[in-house]
Design a protein around this motif. Structure first.
Motif, PDB file in Angstrom:
ATOM      1  N   SER A  25      32.482  42.222  38.804  1.00 53.56           N
ATOM      2  CA  SER A  25      33.053  42.211  40.257  1.00 53.56           C
ATOM      3  C   SER A  25      32.953  40.664  40.399  1.00 53.56           C
ATOM      4  N   ALA A  26      32.241  39.962  40.060  1.00 53.03           N
ATOM      5  CA  ALA A  26      32.403  38.577  40.290  1.00 53.03           C
ATOM      6  C   ALA A  26      33.715  38.075  39.274  1.00 53.03           C
TER       7      ALA A  26
ATOM      8  N   ARG B 102      36.249  39.532  38.826  1.00 55.98           N
ATOM      9  CA  ARG B 102      37.445  40.208  39.714  1.00 55.98           C
ATOM     10  C   ARG B 102      37.669  39.222  40.908  1.00 55.98           C
ATOM     11  N   ALA B 103      36.675  38.851  41.373  1.00 52.15           N
ATOM     12  CA  ALA B 103      36.783  37.861  42.674  1.00 52.15           C
ATOM     13  C   ALA B 103      37.502  36.553  42.169  1.00 52.15           C
ATOM     14  N   CYS B 104      37.211  36.101  40.839  1.00 46.63           N
ATOM     15  CA  CYS B 104      38.036  34.959  40.498  1.00 46.63           C
ATOM     16  C   CYS B 104      39.385  35.210  40.414  1.00 46.63           C
ATOM     17  N   TRP B 105      39.690  36.512  39.820  1.00 49.77           N
ATOM     18  CA  TRP B 105      41.311  36.721  39.705  1.00 49.77           C
ATOM     19  C   TRP B 105      42.229  36.565  40.859  1.00 49.77           C
ATOM     20  N   ASN B 106      41.856  36.424  41.896  1.00 45.90           N
ATOM     21  CA  ASN B 106      42.563  36.065  43.238  1.00 45.90           C
ATOM     22  C   ASN B 106      41.922  34.913  43.847  1.00 45.90           C
ATOM     23  N   SER B 107      41.287  33.922  42.990  1.00 44.44           N
ATOM     24  CA  SER B 107      40.925  32.789  43.542  1.00 44.44           C
ATOM     25  C   SER B 107      41.696  31.502  43.238  1.00 44.44           C
TER      26      SER B 107
ATOM     27  N   SER C  49      39.974  29.527  38.544  1.00 44.68           N
ATOM     28  CA  SER C  49      39.341  30.773  38.651  1.00 44.68           C
ATOM     29  C   SER C  49      39.095  30.907  37.188  1.00 44.68           C
TER      30      SER C  49
ATOM     31  N   THR D  42      39.616  42.779  33.558  1.00 46.43           N
ATOM     32  CA  THR D  42      39.342  41.937  34.843  1.00 46.43           C
ATOM     33  C   THR D  42      39.513  40.347  34.344  1.00 46.43           C
TER      34      THR D  42
ATOM     35  N   ALA E  15      42.099  37.280  35.416  1.00 46.05           N
ATOM     36  CA  ALA E  15      41.473  36.078  35.831  1.00 46.05           C
ATOM     37  C   ALA E  15      42.101  34.882  35.016  1.00 46.05           C
TER      38      ALA E  15
END
Length: 142
Positions: A3-4, A6-11, A15, A40, A44
């Motif tokens: 999940s962490a 995955r958050a980088c993917w859209n950061s 990222s 994922t 990212a």
């Protein structure tokens, strides 16, 4: 951890570095990454240098994790530089070959072809976008 990543993917533009940091925590915490983790991570790293993107696939092989169709598509998009090709998903291979691929470095095109060949040899069921990319690569000599 996934999940962490995955958050980088859209950061932000960093990222890829953050995603690698979180990936490295798998080992430090005694956790085992899955195909979802690698998919994922590939997403990212879509703006990362080619060698970083290729490392993902090598790391999967070392862990004997077999790619699936979602990983294959995500990985190919990252090898080819990501977003713009993804936005052209509905386009035909001829347009991809004319409007997008000629502007990519040859080493990225070769890496994409090699990955497609590897996925096919492993029996991965490719998505429509993966097949379009394969056709477009052939049209530009890869």
């Amino acid at each position: 951890m996934t999940s962490a990543i995955r958050a980088c993917w859209n950061s932000s533009r960093y990222s890829d570095k953050a995603a690698r940091y979180f990936y490295n925590l798998f080992g430090e915490l005694g956790l085992t990454p899955t195909i979802v983790s690698f998919t994922t991570l590939a997403g990212a790293l879509q703006s990362a240098p080619l060698e970083d993107v290729l490392w993902i696939h090598q790391e999967m092989k070392a862990r004997q994790i077999v790619p699936d169709r979602v990983f294959a598509e995500t990985f190919l998009l990252s090898v080819l530089g990501g977003e713009r090709l993804g936005q052209q998903a509905g386009r035909d291979p001829k347009r991809m070959a004319q409007e997008y691929l000629p502007y990519k470095p040859p080493e990225r095109l070769e890496a994409a072809r090699n990955a497609l060949n590897d996925f096919e040899s492993q029996g991965v069921e490719l998505t429509a976008l993966c097949r379009k990319i394969g056709k477009a690569l052939s049209m530009v000599g890869f």
